[in-house]
Design an enzyme around this catalytic site. Structure first.
Site, PDB file in Angstrom:
ATOM      1  N   GLY A 176      43.819  24.886  28.328  1.00 20.22           N
ATOM      2  CA  GLY A 176      44.710  24.631  27.400  1.00 20.22           C
ATOM      3  C   GLY A 176      44.848  22.964  27.177  1.00 20.22           C
ATOM      4  O   GLY A 176      45.307  22.595  26.440  1.00 20.22           O
ATOM      5  N   ASP A 215      55.169  26.241  32.735  1.00 20.73           N
ATOM      6  CA  ASP A 215      55.845  27.489  32.329  1.00 20.73           C
ATOM      7  C   ASP A 215      56.738  28.055  33.740  1.00 20.73           C
ATOM      8  O   ASP A 215      57.837  27.251  33.928  1.00 20.73           O
ATOM      9  CB  ASP A 215      55.177  28.674  32.083  1.00 20.73           C
ATOM     10  CG  ASP A 215      55.773  29.777  31.558  1.00 20.73           C
ATOM     11  OD1 ASP A 215      57.063  29.691  31.343  1.00 20.73           O
ATOM     12  OD2 ASP A 215      55.146  31.008  31.531  1.00 20.73           O
ATOM     13  N   LYS A 246      58.641  24.262  29.490  1.00 17.52           N
ATOM     14  CA  LYS A 246      59.490  25.378  29.187  1.00 17.52           C
ATOM     15  C   LYS A 246      60.452  25.414  30.668  1.00 17.52           C
ATOM     16  O   LYS A 246      60.642  26.290  31.292  1.00 17.52           O
ATOM     17  CB  LYS A 246      58.757  26.517  29.383  1.00 17.52           C
ATOM     18  CG  LYS A 246      58.260  27.045  27.608  1.00 17.52           C
ATOM     19  CD  LYS A 246      57.899  28.540  28.109  1.00 17.52           C
ATOM     20  CE  LYS A 246      56.419  28.763  27.302  1.00 17.52           C
ATOM     21  NZ  LYS A 246      55.983  30.046  27.430  1.00 17.52           N
ATOM     22  N   VAL A 299      53.948  29.504  22.919  1.00 18.97           N
ATOM     23  CA  VAL A 299      53.584  28.624  21.915  1.00 18.97           C
ATOM     24  C   VAL A 299      52.032  28.532  21.947  1.00 18.97           C
ATOM     25  O   VAL A 299      51.272  28.952  22.875  1.00 18.97           O
ATOM     26  CB  VAL A 299      54.021  27.093  22.239  1.00 18.97           C
ATOM     27  CG1 VAL A 299      55.500  27.296  22.047  1.00 18.97           C
ATOM     28  CG2 VAL A 299      53.685  26.569  23.455  1.00 18.97           C
ATOM     29  N   ASP A 330      46.311  28.801  23.688  1.00 18.87           N
ATOM     30  CA  ASP A 330      45.842  30.021  23.154  1.00 18.87           C
ATOM     31  C   ASP A 330      47.042  31.188  23.346  1.00 18.87           C
ATOM     32  O   ASP A 330      47.886  31.112  24.012  1.00 18.87           O
ATOM     33  CB  ASP A 330      44.501  30.272  23.594  1.00 18.87           C
ATOM     34  CG  ASP A 330      44.987  30.883  25.041  1.00 18.87           C
ATOM     35  OD1 ASP A 330      45.474  30.166  25.973  1.00 18.87           O
ATOM     36  OD2 ASP A 330      44.466  32.029  25.566  1.00 18.87           O
ATOM     37  N   ARG A 339      43.479  27.841  19.578  1.00 14.05           N
ATOM     38  CA  ARG A 339      43.421  26.622  20.205  1.00 14.05           C
ATOM     39  C   ARG A 339      43.003  25.391  19.256  1.00 14.05           C
ATOM     40  O   ARG A 339      43.463  24.556  19.350  1.00 14.05           O
ATOM     41  CB  ARG A 339      42.460  26.796  21.339  1.00 14.05           C
ATOM     42  CG  ARG A 339      42.626  27.556  22.493  1.00 14.05           C
ATOM     43  CD  ARG A 339      41.587  27.511  23.714  1.00 14.05           C
ATOM     44  NE  ARG A 339      41.570  28.476  24.533  1.00 14.05           N
ATOM     45  CZ  ARG A 339      42.326  28.529  25.501  1.00 14.05           C
ATOM     46  NH1 ARG A 339      43.299  27.714  25.814  1.00 14.05           N
ATOM     47  NH2 ARG A 339      42.088  29.750  26.410  1.00 14.05           N
TER      48      ARG A 339
END
Ligand code: IMP
Ligand code: MG
Length: 179
Positions: free
Chosen positions: A42, A101, A129, A151, A157, A163
């Site tokens: 990511g 996250d 987040k 998101v 992704d 991506r």
């Protein structure tokens, strides 16, 4: 992108924020050489842009983590699928992720790299987040705080899709569940 989504940050907003983060990091690490550890997959686009914005010497390496176990329980642990090759002992290391996250990935990677004797160790994330945090992890450089939405784009992704989007968008819940 055909699926229903809402753009949260366009290319300009992302570029401005990445530039801000790169300037802060360049100032904070002035006179030092930085090892950027990109957390795959990511963070690949964010790391590339961040690195180009730095005015200090920087080298890059890559780590890929996989999480096993039920993500809703605290038993979830991270395993390293691909490790860095650079020896980080006595070096200034920044772990780079696109998004924090629960905080488990960054927390466990910080512990692993912290055990390797770096001169310093820190974390960068473009998105946070915060309301989802389970582990209280110190992230020195954070771009945007976002609400609890799934998101995609700018490297992130949903089941390996999206991506390549140049912007960051929130997916509608029915698609986000397929992540
Ligand atoms: P954490 O360990 O719960 O903090 O999760 C961090 C990892 O989960 C990130 O490196 C991402 O790969 C993934 N992730 C968390 N939220 C999202 C999201 O909204 N979109 C895409 N990937 C996400
Ligand atoms: Mg993913």
């Amino acid at each position: 992108m055909n699926d229903s989504h809402e753009i949260l940050f366009d290319e300009q907003a992302i570029a401005k924020k990445v530039e801000e983060l790169a300037s802060r990091i360049s100032a904070d690490y002035a006179g030092k050489e930085l090892v950027l550890v990109c957390i795959l997959k990511g963070a690949m686009i964010f790391t590339a842009d961040l690195m180009r914005g730095l005015t200090i010497p920087a080298v890059i390496d890559f780590v890929q983590a996989a999480s096993y176990g039920d993500s809703t329980t605290s038993s979830k642990t991270i395993t390293i699928k691909q490790n860095i090759r650079i020896d980080v002992r006595d070096r200034h290391v920044l772990l780079v992720d696109a998004i924090i996250d629960t905080g488990r990935t960054m927390d466990q990677l910080l512990r692993k790299f912290g055990a390797c004797g770096p001169a310093s160790l820190g974390a960068v994330a473009l998105l946070d987040k915060k309301s989802r945090r389970v582990v209280d992890v110190a992230v020195a450089y954070r771009g945007f705080e976002i609400p609890d939405a799934f998101v995609v784009g700018y490297g992130m992704d949903c089941a390996e899709k999206y991506r390549n989007l140049p912007y960051i968008a929130a997916l509608k819940t029915d698609q986000a569940q397929g992540a």
